[in-house]
Design an enzyme around this catalytic site. Sequence first.
Site, PDB file in Angstrom:
ATOM      1  N   PHE A 132       0.840  -1.204   0.000  1.00 15.80           N
ATOM      2  CA  PHE A 132       0.000   0.000   0.000  1.00 15.80           C
ATOM      3  C   PHE A 132       0.877   1.257   0.000  1.00 15.80           C
ATOM      4  O   PHE A 132       0.726   2.139   0.814  1.00 15.80           O
ATOM      5  CB  PHE A 132      -0.986   0.012   1.187  1.00 15.80           C
ATOM      6  CG  PHE A 132      -1.999  -1.098   1.100  1.00 15.80           C
ATOM      7  CD1 PHE A 132      -3.214  -0.907   0.447  1.00 15.80           C
ATOM      8  CD2 PHE A 132      -1.726  -2.347   1.642  1.00 15.80           C
ATOM      9  CE1 PHE A 132      -4.137  -1.939   0.336  1.00 15.80           C
ATOM     10  CE2 PHE A 132      -2.636  -3.389   1.530  1.00 15.80           C
ATOM     11  CZ  PHE A 132      -3.839  -3.179   0.885  1.00 15.80           C
ATOM     12  N   HIS A 133       1.826   1.259  -0.925  1.00 17.48           N
ATOM     13  CA  HIS A 133       2.663   2.441  -1.103  1.00 17.48           C
ATOM     14  C   HIS A 133       3.293   2.405  -2.487  1.00 17.48           C
ATOM     15  O   HIS A 133       3.244   1.380  -3.177  1.00 17.48           O
ATOM     16  CB  HIS A 133       3.753   2.505  -0.013  1.00 17.48           C
ATOM     17  CG  HIS A 133       4.756   1.393  -0.072  1.00 17.48           C
ATOM     18  ND1 HIS A 133       4.746   0.325   0.798  1.00 17.48           N
ATOM     19  CD2 HIS A 133       5.790   1.174  -0.918  1.00 17.48           C
ATOM     20  CE1 HIS A 133       5.742  -0.494   0.499  1.00 17.48           C
ATOM     21  NE2 HIS A 133       6.380  -0.004  -0.544  1.00 17.48           N
ATOM     22  N   ALA A 134       3.874   3.543  -2.866  1.00 17.45           N
ATOM     23  CA  ALA A 134       4.693   3.635  -4.079  1.00 17.45           C
ATOM     24  C   ALA A 134       6.006   4.289  -3.670  1.00 17.45           C
ATOM     25  O   ALA A 134       6.148   4.759  -2.542  1.00 17.45           O
ATOM     26  CB  ALA A 134       3.977   4.472  -5.131  1.00 17.45           C
ATOM     27  N   ARG A 163       1.899  -0.418  -5.065  1.00 16.39           N
ATOM     28  CA  ARG A 163       1.855  -1.883  -4.952  1.00 16.39           C
ATOM     29  C   ARG A 163       1.139  -2.324  -3.684  1.00 16.39           C
ATOM     30  O   ARG A 163       1.211  -1.666  -2.635  1.00 16.39           O
ATOM     31  CB  ARG A 163       3.246  -2.516  -5.064  1.00 16.39           C
ATOM     32  CG  ARG A 163       4.151  -2.583  -3.847  1.00 16.39           C
ATOM     33  CD  ARG A 163       4.818  -1.284  -3.484  1.00 16.39           C
ATOM     34  NE  ARG A 163       5.359  -0.523  -4.586  1.00 16.39           N
ATOM     35  CZ  ARG A 163       6.603  -0.596  -5.011  1.00 16.39           C
ATOM     36  NH1 ARG A 163       7.454  -1.372  -4.402  1.00 16.39           N
ATOM     37  NH2 ARG A 163       7.030   0.160  -5.990  1.00 16.39           N
ATOM     38  N   LEU A 217       5.597   6.943  -0.813  1.00 19.19           N
ATOM     39  CA  LEU A 217       4.291   7.607  -0.954  1.00 19.19           C
ATOM     40  C   LEU A 217       3.305   6.625  -0.332  1.00 19.19           C
ATOM     41  O   LEU A 217       2.991   5.595  -0.932  1.00 19.19           O
ATOM     42  CB  LEU A 217       3.975   7.853  -2.429  1.00 19.19           C
ATOM     43  CG  LEU A 217       4.970   8.774  -3.151  1.00 19.19           C
ATOM     44  CD1 LEU A 217       4.945   8.534  -4.650  1.00 19.19           C
ATOM     45  CD2 LEU A 217       4.672  10.235  -2.835  1.00 19.19           C
TER      46      LEU A 217
END
Length: 135
Positions: free
Chosen positions: A48-50, A95, A120
């Site tokens: 749950f981030h980029a 992702r 992010l």
Amino acid sequence: MNFQMIPMRVLGDDRGSLVAVEAEKDVPFAIARVYYIFGTREGVERGFHAHKILQQLAVAVRGSCTMLLDDGKEKVEIKLDAPDKGMYIGPGIWREMKDFTEDCVLLVFADQHYDEADYLRKYEDFLAFLQTAKQ
Ligand code: TYD
């Protein structure tokens, strides 16, 4: 989308199998960090981030999990379920990871040291980052 499946070359003989991972050859970058995710509890979703600049290559060396990738326009879901199935993920990709089998060991090679400032972690920040990157 800025990702690519990279088949890892398996060196096998009658004793079993071996995969060698050399920087800038088997992974398309200089490796600065390696980490692995294991012992993931049933039903857990991670990620749950980029990342703004980080490049990574992930391989499920044991067991399997599903990787959801999202570039803000399209989403793909790919099962990582073999030690010769490398997934390169470039910067600017959101992702999420799910469906971890109990025995899953997800090995990740990265081209930067850990830096929380490169994350992010809010989807809205990810979309805003993509807008800024376009300009
Ligand atoms: P986190 O980013 O939550 O993992 P995931 O994206 O897989 O859900 O990371 C879990 C913790 O580990 C968090 O406190 C940050 C820390 N961490 C490091 O210290 N170094 C690393 O290389 C990574 C990937 C995480």
